[in-house]
Design a protein around this motif. Structure first.
Motif, PDB file in Angstrom:
ATOM      1  N   ASN A 242       0.820  -1.208   0.000  1.00 41.62           N
ATOM      2  CA  ASN A 242       0.000   0.000   0.000  1.00 41.62           C
ATOM      3  C   ASN A 242       0.858   1.265   0.000  1.00 41.62           C
ATOM      4  O   ASN A 242       0.536   2.252  -0.686  1.00 41.62           O
ATOM      5  CB  ASN A 242      -0.924  -0.004   1.224  1.00 41.62           C
ATOM      6  CG  ASN A 242      -1.971  -1.094   1.153  1.00 41.62           C
ATOM      7  OD1 ASN A 242      -2.252  -1.629   0.082  1.00 41.62           O
ATOM      8  ND2 ASN A 242      -2.549  -1.442   2.294  1.00 41.62           N
TER       9      ASN A 242
ATOM     10  N   GLN B  41       0.883   4.202  -2.772  1.00 38.46           N
ATOM     11  CA  GLN B  41       0.700   5.614  -2.451  1.00 38.46           C
ATOM     12  C   GLN B  41       1.838   6.455  -3.021  1.00 38.46           C
ATOM     13  O   GLN B  41       1.613   7.541  -3.572  1.00 38.46           O
ATOM     14  CB  GLN B  41       0.613   5.791  -0.938  1.00 38.46           C
ATOM     15  CG  GLN B  41       0.346   7.224  -0.494  1.00 38.46           C
ATOM     16  CD  GLN B  41       0.088   7.330   0.994  1.00 38.46           C
ATOM     17  OE1 GLN B  41      -0.065   6.322   1.669  1.00 38.46           O
ATOM     18  NE2 GLN B  41       0.031   8.534   1.515  1.00 38.46           N
TER      19      GLN B  41
ATOM     20  N   GLU C  56       1.480   9.471  -5.808  1.00 37.77           N
ATOM     21  CA  GLU C  56       2.028  10.811  -5.615  1.00 37.77           C
ATOM     22  C   GLU C  56       3.041  11.161  -6.701  1.00 37.77           C
ATOM     23  O   GLU C  56       3.103  12.291  -7.184  1.00 37.77           O
ATOM     24  CB  GLU C  56       2.672  10.908  -4.238  1.00 37.77           C
ATOM     25  CG  GLU C  56       1.668  10.798  -3.086  1.00 37.77           C
ATOM     26  CD  GLU C  56       2.348  10.800  -1.740  1.00 37.77           C
ATOM     27  OE1 GLU C  56       3.602  10.807  -1.715  1.00 37.77           O
ATOM     28  OE2 GLU C  56       1.649  10.806  -0.708  1.00 37.77           O
TER      29      GLU C  56
ATOM     30  N   ALA D 125       1.232  15.483  -1.356  1.00 35.21           N
ATOM     31  CA  ALA D 125       0.946  14.660  -0.173  1.00 35.21           C
ATOM     32  C   ALA D 125      -0.481  14.136  -0.313  1.00 35.21           C
ATOM     33  O   ALA D 125      -1.399  14.906  -0.611  1.00 35.21           O
ATOM     34  CB  ALA D 125       1.096  15.475   1.108  1.00 35.21           C
ATOM     35  N   SER D 126      -0.652  12.829  -0.111  1.00 38.57           N
ATOM     36  CA  SER D 126      -1.963  12.220  -0.323  1.00 38.57           C
ATOM     37  C   SER D 126      -2.271  11.239   0.789  1.00 38.57           C
ATOM     38  O   SER D 126      -1.386  10.810   1.546  1.00 38.57           O
ATOM     39  CB  SER D 126      -2.005  11.505  -1.676  1.00 38.57           C
ATOM     40  OG  SER D 126      -1.111  10.401  -1.681  1.00 38.57           O
ATOM     41  N   LYS D 127      -3.550  10.893   0.859  1.00 35.91           N
ATOM     42  CA  LYS D 127      -4.030   9.871   1.771  1.00 35.91           C
ATOM     43  C   LYS D 127      -5.025   9.010   1.019  1.00 35.91           C
ATOM     44  O   LYS D 127      -6.059   9.502   0.557  1.00 35.91           O
ATOM     45  CB  LYS D 127      -4.685  10.505   3.006  1.00 35.91           C
ATOM     46  CG  LYS D 127      -5.112   9.485   4.058  1.00 35.91           C
ATOM     47  CD  LYS D 127      -5.693  10.165   5.281  1.00 35.91           C
ATOM     48  CE  LYS D 127      -6.099   9.139   6.340  1.00 35.91           C
ATOM     49  NZ  LYS D 127      -6.691   9.797   7.530  1.00 35.91           N
TER      50      LYS D 127
ATOM     51  N   ASN E 261      -7.474   5.514   0.608  1.00 35.24           N
ATOM     52  CA  ASN E 261      -8.295   4.554   1.350  1.00 35.24           C
ATOM     53  C   ASN E 261      -8.104   3.187   0.709  1.00 35.24           C
ATOM     54  O   ASN E 261      -8.484   2.956  -0.447  1.00 35.24           O
ATOM     55  CB  ASN E 261      -9.768   4.972   1.309  1.00 35.24           C
ATOM     56  CG  ASN E 261     -10.639   4.040   2.139  1.00 35.24           C
ATOM     57  OD1 ASN E 261     -10.128   3.166   2.841  1.00 35.24           O
ATOM     58  ND2 ASN E 261     -11.938   4.215   2.050  1.00 35.24           N
TER      59      ASN E 261
ATOM     60  N   LYS F  82      -8.664   9.878  -0.402  1.00 32.96           N
ATOM     61  CA  LYS F  82      -9.390  10.526   0.679  1.00 32.96           C
ATOM     62  C   LYS F  82      -8.956  11.970   0.878  1.00 32.96           C
ATOM     63  O   LYS F  82      -9.749  12.829   1.253  1.00 32.96           O
ATOM     64  CB  LYS F  82      -9.204   9.751   1.984  1.00 32.96           C
ATOM     65  CG  LYS F  82      -9.773   8.342   1.954  1.00 32.96           C
ATOM     66  CD  LYS F  82      -9.599   7.647   3.280  1.00 32.96           C
ATOM     67  CE  LYS F  82     -10.359   8.334   4.396  1.00 32.96           C
ATOM     68  NZ  LYS F  82     -10.249   7.611   5.678  1.00 32.96           N
ATOM     69  N   ASP F  83      -7.679  12.256   0.645  1.00 34.50           N
ATOM     70  CA  ASP F  83      -7.184  13.615   0.839  1.00 34.50           C
ATOM     71  C   ASP F  83      -5.993  13.830  -0.079  1.00 34.50           C
ATOM     72  O   ASP F  83      -5.235  12.893  -0.370  1.00 34.50           O
ATOM     73  CB  ASP F  83      -6.785  13.852   2.292  1.00 34.50           C
ATOM     74  CG  ASP F  83      -6.651  15.343   2.615  1.00 34.50           C
ATOM     75  OD1 ASP F  83      -6.960  16.152   1.714  1.00 34.50           O
ATOM     76  OD2 ASP F  83      -6.249  15.680   3.735  1.00 34.50           O
TER      77      ASP F  83
ATOM     78  N   SER G  74     -14.302  10.741  -2.973  1.00 33.25           N
ATOM     79  CA  SER G  74     -13.915  10.573  -1.573  1.00 33.25           C
ATOM     80  C   SER G  74     -15.111  10.490  -0.634  1.00 33.25           C
ATOM     81  O   SER G  74     -14.964  10.110   0.531  1.00 33.25           O
ATOM     82  CB  SER G  74     -13.012  11.736  -1.145  1.00 33.25           C
ATOM     83  OG  SER G  74     -13.716  12.966  -1.232  1.00 33.25           O
TER      84      SER G  74
END
Length: 531
Positions: free
Chosen positions: A243, A247, A251, A276-278, A280, A371-372, A411
């Motif tokens: 994961n 990610q 990015e 910068a990311s988030k 799910n 998500k972000d 999201s």
């Protein structure tokens, strides 16, 4: 012979004296530079380069390899810790093949071929000796198999084989057990699939060995567990690493796309992006079974079958007989015989079968949902300006907001324009330029600088020689132009009148020609001029 050497010496001295002091210095410096360059190049190209051929050796394997190299007259270098051996790079491939074909490197493990290849006793061995050798050989074979697995640097195996009981059934026999300690290569982290492979390899290599009797530890004191026995922790670690890699990949892709697009607006190499990311990573699976009407307005389905039944009857009623409450066979209180009028009966029934919509949905929601997301951009202002103009900055900010909004569409959260503004930022600052030195990996720095220095020395030497010859030629031409007519030089003459013997004349001429050949030549020229 000595006279000839003296003549050559005189000529060299005379030729050397023709040069000025500056010319002499330049000539000596050129010769010294050329000799130094030749010596450096000879030392550099004659130096033997060594390559590491064997690493991670124990004392037994290192001793065997050194013995083989000594017998083959191959030079080598042993590392200070005694675990690595280097050989000349030109012979590294051949040495590896020779050592490998002879089976010298065992990494401390002795298998069946080495143990039972030759009997320790000419008349055989006892059962106890055989059992000990068999266990040792089995341990060595399993160790060699584990070292061939991906990422494994070393392994130590201890197998316990119980004594067989002839009176016990196969199910009642004691099970074997195995203890394994493994060393992994630097940076390698075994996944759950790798761990299951280690357990299966040991299980199938040893007879009557269940997986639950196998214990595998790594060199850092961590316990490796197979799937189904707490091995989910290792699997979870692998999933987390996967994961994180996804990610970082996301990015990196966003950064490359934004940078490529903004470079057309600001110019190449004038923009830098930080993302910068988030994400799910939860995977949701839904199984919905829905029943809906076909006619949503009347909430009815489709009539597929209908049945209507209608029955009617008309007639006269029958008379009741008997005397109420009289006689032996009458029922007390039963009405007496009377007559009734006409009777009518009717029966109606209706059955209708409706068909509705049956919907079954098996939905798997993608686990990779953004998500972000935040994007920070650093832009170098144009030449002659300290900051970006407001129009360009606002345009870049609007572009970034659109990009963030498109990624956050799924999201599950609704973002306003103010929220999107907080997730993007544009900075303006001049970049610092740095020079990076790159050196070819195939050529060592010493050889590279040595070659450059030698080439520079050769160029300087050639240039010095050409300048020296040009100046010398120019001086000779000037001397020939300014040289006055030669006045006949008076050379010592030989009085032929006082000498009557021809032999004596001839001897004096020979002596003069040997000792002073130039004066002899000038004397002949004088005689010819007088004649």
């Amino acid at each position: 012979m000595n006279e000839r050497i003296a003549q050559y010496k005189d000529r060299v001295v005379q030729y050397w004296n023709h040069f000025s002091k500056k010319q002499k210095t330049l000539l000596i410096a050129t010769v010294v530079i050329i000799l130094t360059a030749i010596i450096l190049l000879t030392m550099q190209f004659s130096k033997t380069e060594y390559e590491v051929a064997f690493t991670g050796l124990d004392s037994t394997d290192a001793a065997g390899i050194i013995k083989q190299l000594d017998s083959s007259s191959v030079p080598y270098k042993l590392s200070p810790d005694g675990t690595s051996i280097s050989v000349p790079s030109t012979q590294a491939a051949r040495v590896k093949v020779d050592i490998g074909s002879q089976g010298i490197v065992k990494n401390g493990s002795i298998g069946f071929n080495e143990t039972f290849g030759s009997s320790s006793s000419p008349i055989g061995m006892t059962d106890s000796e055989f059992n000990v050798k068999y266990k040792s050989a089995l341990n060595g074979e399993v160790e060699q198999l584990l070292r061939r697995m991906q990422g494994v640097q070393g392994a130590k195996v201890l197998i316990n084989l119980p004594t067989e009981n002839v009176f016990a059934s196969p199910e009642e026999q004691e099970k074997a057990s195995a203890s394994v300690v493994m060393d992994f290569q630097p940076g390698f982290r075994p996944t759950q699939d790798n761990i299951d492979g280690y357990f299966n390899l040991v299980k199938t290599a040893v007879p009557n060995l269940p997986v639950e009797n196998i214990t595998i530890n790594s060199s850092d004191d961590s316990v490796l567990l197979p799937s189904g026995k707490g091995g989910t922790s290792a699997s979870l670690t692998g999933a987390v690493q996967e994961n994180m890699a996804l990610q970082k990949k996301f990015e990196s892709d966003v950064k490359a796309a934004v940078k490529q697009f903004l470079s057309k607006l600001t110019g190449p190499d004038k923009v830098d992006v930080l993302v910068a990311s988030k994400l799910n990573f939860d995977q949701i699976r839904e199984n919905d079974k829905l029943v809906t009407p076909v006619d949503t307005e009347n909430m009815k389905g489709i009539e597929i079958s209908a049945q209507k039944v209608q029955n009617s009857y008309t007639g006269k009623g029958s008379a009741d007989g008997g005397v109420a409450g009289t006689g032996q066979e009458e029922v007390p209180g039963y009405p007496s015989s009377t007559s009734s009028g006409d009777t009518t009966s009717e029966q109606n029934s209706s059955t209708i079968n409706y068909e509705v919509n049956h919907i079954t949905k098996d939905i798997i929601v993608s686990p990779y949902t953004v998500k972000d997301l935040t994007i920070n951009v650093l832009v170098e202002p144009p030449a002659g300006k300290e900051t970006l103009d407001k129009t360009t900055s606002d345009a870049i900010q609007n572009i970034l907001k659109n990009i963030v909004a498109s990624y956050l569409a799924d999201s599950g959260t609704t973002y306003t324009d103010a929220d999107l503004t907080k997730k993007v930022s544009v900075f303006s600052q001049a970049f610092e330029s740095g020079d990076t030195e790159t050196t070819s990996s195939g050529i060592s720095k010493t050889l590279l600088w040595g070659g450059i220095g030698a080439a520079a020395l050769l160029v300087a030497a050639v240039a010095g020689i050409l300048i020296f010859r040009s100046r010398r030629r120019k001086q000779e031409e000037e001397m020939e132009e300014d040289l006055p007519l030669q006045v006949p030089t008076e050379f010592p003459s030989i009085s032929l009148e006082t000498i009557g013997n021809e032999d004596q004349v001839r001897k004096q001429l020979e002596t003069l020609a040997k000792k002073k050949p130039e004066e002899f030549v000038n004397l002949l020229r004088t005689w010819l001029a007088e004649d």
